[in-house]
Write an enzyme that holds these catalytic residues in place. Structure first.
Site, PDB file in Angstrom:
ATOM      1  N   THR A 162      -5.242   5.534  12.553  1.00 50.94           N
ATOM      2  CA  THR A 162      -5.598   6.911  12.197  1.00 50.94           C
ATOM      3  C   THR A 162      -6.655   7.491  13.141  1.00 50.94           C
ATOM      4  O   THR A 162      -6.613   8.688  13.466  1.00 50.94           O
ATOM      5  CB  THR A 162      -6.076   6.939  10.732  1.00 50.94           C
ATOM      6  N   CYS A 206       6.532  -0.513   4.526  1.00 55.54           N
ATOM      7  CA  CYS A 206       6.497   0.956   4.512  1.00 55.54           C
ATOM      8  C   CYS A 206       6.656   1.438   3.067  1.00 55.54           C
ATOM      9  O   CYS A 206       7.667   1.141   2.420  1.00 55.54           O
ATOM     10  CB  CYS A 206       7.609   1.531   5.380  1.00 55.54           C
ATOM     11  N   ILE A 255      -3.764  -4.429   6.935  1.00 57.94           N
ATOM     12  CA  ILE A 255      -2.836  -3.994   5.917  1.00 57.94           C
ATOM     13  C   ILE A 255      -2.089  -2.735   6.375  1.00 57.94           C
ATOM     14  O   ILE A 255      -2.612  -1.958   7.174  1.00 57.94           O
ATOM     15  CB  ILE A 255      -3.589  -3.652   4.596  1.00 57.94           C
ATOM     16  N   LYS A 307       6.006   2.557  17.248  1.00 54.83           N
ATOM     17  CA  LYS A 307       6.424   3.010  15.915  1.00 54.83           C
ATOM     18  C   LYS A 307       7.650   2.197  15.496  1.00 54.83           C
ATOM     19  O   LYS A 307       8.310   1.590  16.340  1.00 54.83           O
ATOM     20  CB  LYS A 307       6.669   4.520  15.901  1.00 54.83           C
ATOM     21  N   ASN A 327       0.300   9.766   4.787  1.00 48.53           N
ATOM     22  CA  ASN A 327       1.542  10.121   5.475  1.00 48.53           C
ATOM     23  C   ASN A 327       2.722   9.648   4.652  1.00 48.53           C
ATOM     24  O   ASN A 327       2.645   8.654   3.922  1.00 48.53           O
ATOM     25  CB  ASN A 327       1.589   9.509   6.887  1.00 48.53           C
ATOM     26  N   SER A 371       1.155   0.589  14.570  1.00 48.34           N
ATOM     27  CA  SER A 371       2.493   1.190  14.563  1.00 48.34           C
ATOM     28  C   SER A 371       2.471   2.554  13.872  1.00 48.34           C
ATOM     29  O   SER A 371       1.791   2.746  12.853  1.00 48.34           O
ATOM     30  CB  SER A 371       3.449   0.259  13.818  1.00 48.34           C
TER      31      SER A 371
HETATM   32  C1  SIN Z   1       6.430   6.059   7.550  1.00 51.31           C
HETATM   33  O1  SIN Z   1       7.201   6.181   8.514  1.00 51.31           O
HETATM   34  O2  SIN Z   1       6.626   6.644   6.485  1.00 51.31           O
HETATM   35  C2  SIN Z   1       5.210   5.180   7.684  1.00 51.31           C
HETATM   36  C3  SIN Z   1       5.533   3.831   8.187  1.00 51.31           C
HETATM   37  C4  SIN Z   1       4.864   2.744   7.439  1.00 51.31           C
HETATM   38  O3  SIN Z   1       3.999   2.984   6.595  1.00 51.31           O
HETATM   39  O4  SIN Z   1       5.205   1.587   7.679  1.00 51.31           O
END
Ligand code: SIN
Length: 307
Positions: free
Chosen positions: A267, A131, A192, A45, A69, A21
């Site tokens: 990634t 997240c 993870i 996503k 990120n 995702s």
């Molecule tokens: C994000 O949108 O910041 C990353 C999503 C995630 O780590 O689950």
């Protein structure tokens, strides 16, 4: 030829290589770059109840053997997702797992209910309780076993499709969270999500990420992912989907040996959009070279020195 098919719940996937995702859009944007139909499944996503702009930039930075990120769950919101993306799945040629995020239990439920009442070929939901980049929701659920169990149970009540709870490594004991997901009725867990990290530009003295901290992914976290999958595999009776730093078929093999039934590639896709397809080919080569009849026979087969 090695049989790459694997099963989660009642669903058979053509192979164990899924997208992760947040690294493959909604699954509809990359068909010019890779043959999506070769993948075992696409995990979208995260989709939330309302559209989200996400965090301000900078929100992605490359690090040694990885990437940090802090996107902040930017997405179009469930209404637009239903209108514009779900119809495109009719001809996508692979299975689609929708990732759902929310700030409250009610929000997670609302998103799922909105998708459940329409006709779609989504085969399951991955529930993002991990997240690290948002102030409300997300990881708040994934660090608390009673909240994990309650959310899983609410999701379970509302669908017969697969429920996969996506776990965070940023906890003291991930096995208690995995057990809570199992008790709540999850079909599987994925592990993870990213590891909280930070990157600083020594020249300017500035943080490289607007939110200061972000989620580290890529090969740097593979050993953490492997250990986590192995621990979770030993503590629950539902399938574990492994992710974290998988870039080659042999990385995928390691995750299967640690206890994963399937893997997600994330990634690596930023370097090569067809990373998933390459990993499937490499899994075939590995299986054939070792005369493995079924790839599923690798799950949990790691030989450890101690129990
Ligand atoms: C994000 O949108 O910041 C990353 C999503 C995630 O780590 O689950």
């Amino acid at each position: 030829m090695t049989d790459l098919r694997i099963k989660i719940g009642d669903i058979t996937f053509s192979n164990p290589v899924f997208t992760a995702s947040g690294t493959f859009g909604y699954g509809t944007e990359v068909s010019d770059l890779t043959d999506v139909s070769k993948l075992g499944a696409i995990v979208t996503k995260s989709v939330t109840l309302f559209p989200r702009e996400g965090n301000p930039p900078p929100r992605v930075v490359e690090t040694p053997a990885g990437m940090i990120n802090s996107i902040g769950l930017a997405n179009v919101g469930v209404e637009r997702y239903i209108r514009e993306m779900i119809p495109l799945y009719d001809n996508i040629g692979t299975k689609v797992i929708m990732n759902i995020a929310g700030t409250t239990l009610e929000e997670y439920c609302d998103v799922l209910e909105k998708v459940e009442v329409i006709s779609s070929n989504i085969c399951g939901y991955e529930i993002n309780i991990s997240c690290p980049n948002v102030k409300k929701g997300g990881m708040q659920f994934g660090v608390d076993s009673s909240m994990t169990e309650a959310l899983t149970a609410e999701m379970r009540k509302r669908t017969e499709r697969l429920i996969i709870m996506k776990l965070s490594p940023n906890v003291t004991d991930i096995t208690s969270i995995a057990k809570a997901a199992e008790n709540g009725g999850a079909d599987a867990v994925s592990a993870i999500n990213t590891v909280v990290g930070m990157s600083i530009d020594s020249e300017t003295g500035k943080s490289q990420i607007y939110t200061t901290y972000g989620g580290l992914s890529g090969p740097a976290i593979k050993p953490i992912g492997l250990a986590t999958v192995h621990k979770v595999y030993q503590s629950v009776n539902i399938p574990v989907i492994g992710l974290g730093g998988i870039t080659t078929g042999l990385d995928a093999v390691e995750y299967l040996l640690a206890g994963a039934v399937a893997v997600q590639v994330g990634t690596a896709t930023f370097r090569h959009a067809d990373a998933g397809e390459q990993i499937i080919n490499e899994l075939h080569q590995f299986g054939d070279s070792k005369s493995i009849e079924k790839i599923s026979s690798l799950t949990g087969a790691v030989k450890t020195y101690t129990k």
